[in-house]
Design an enzyme around this catalytic site. Sequence first.
Site, PDB file in Angstrom:
ATOM      1  N   SER A 137      34.471  33.281  35.994  1.00 50.97           N
ATOM      2  CA  SER A 137      33.232  33.278  36.770  1.00 50.97           C
ATOM      3  C   SER A 137      31.956  34.039  35.919  1.00 50.97           C
ATOM      4  O   SER A 137      32.328  35.002  35.198  1.00 50.97           O
ATOM      5  CB  SER A 137      33.295  33.844  38.155  1.00 50.97           C
ATOM      6  OG  SER A 137      31.973  33.803  38.808  1.00 50.97           O
ATOM      7  N   TYR A 150      36.985  40.467  43.224  1.00 51.21           N
ATOM      8  CA  TYR A 150      36.725  39.279  42.768  1.00 51.21           C
ATOM      9  C   TYR A 150      36.229  39.549  41.359  1.00 51.21           C
ATOM     10  O   TYR A 150      36.627  38.707  40.551  1.00 51.21           O
ATOM     11  CB  TYR A 150      35.706  38.564  43.726  1.00 51.21           C
ATOM     12  CG  TYR A 150      35.473  37.166  43.120  1.00 51.21           C
ATOM     13  CD1 TYR A 150      36.248  36.085  43.311  1.00 51.21           C
ATOM     14  CD2 TYR A 150      34.252  36.894  42.525  1.00 51.21           C
ATOM     15  CE1 TYR A 150      35.863  34.929  43.087  1.00 51.21           C
ATOM     16  CE2 TYR A 150      33.839  35.798  42.141  1.00 51.21           C
ATOM     17  CZ  TYR A 150      34.604  34.798  42.198  1.00 51.21           C
ATOM     18  OH  TYR A 150      34.483  33.244  41.586  1.00 51.21           O
TER      19      TYR A 150
END
Length: 250
Positions: A137, A150
């Site tokens: 990401s 995350y």
Amino acid sequence: MTTSLLLTGASSGLGAGLARAYARPGATLHLSGRDVARLEAVASSCRSQGAEVFATPLDVTDGDAMADWVAESERRRPLELVIANAGISAGTHGGGESVAQVRAIFAVNVDGVVNTVMPALAPMRGRGQGRVALMSSLAGFRGFPGAPAYCASKAAVRVWGEALRGELAAEGVSVSVICPGFIRTPMTAVNRFKMPFLMEVDTAAAIIRRGLERGRDRIAFPWPLHVAARLAGCLPSALMDRLAENMPRK
């Protein structure tokens, strides 16, 4: 053009979009996900596009089950592309991260990727060809206080993929790292802040497929957020920490 694909996290969001993007006559798709009904709906959609589909409900954190699934998929048709896509997200909105939340994120986003990739490498190495793609990401370029676990999990996936690329290149196995920005999925639907350059699933899936077909090592998009993410990772920590204090919490 890929004819044999193994994909995790295919029951919704970007995974479902990727499954549809690769579905066509002559293609064999090995799909997994945790939601049985949604996974079968995606499989049915892909079959309607002419693909041969094998849908298997699985939890990527179960290493033994994942190894068995990859081996079975490989026996059906040698895997050309493996996309370790399954992932979960959570943040600190309304309070800090609990131990359980941190462990769950790392179990799926890091261990799940390892459980997908490692069983596929031996047969690919034996053939001297194949590609694995790891879903990272743009959040993996710098840690932000809104989603510490995350960001860290996606950073681990990105760096591991980059390191694997150099290790496997001489054996004919290619590695791509995928770093998307915000995509309109159930995962981002819970965000209560404006998401810049929010992209539709099918658009993102098309970008990823095109990048993989071109053999790109890193597929990072949209480019303005990629530039911002790279810049955030280069700024002095003290400055970036001050800027991050005012960012919205996930």
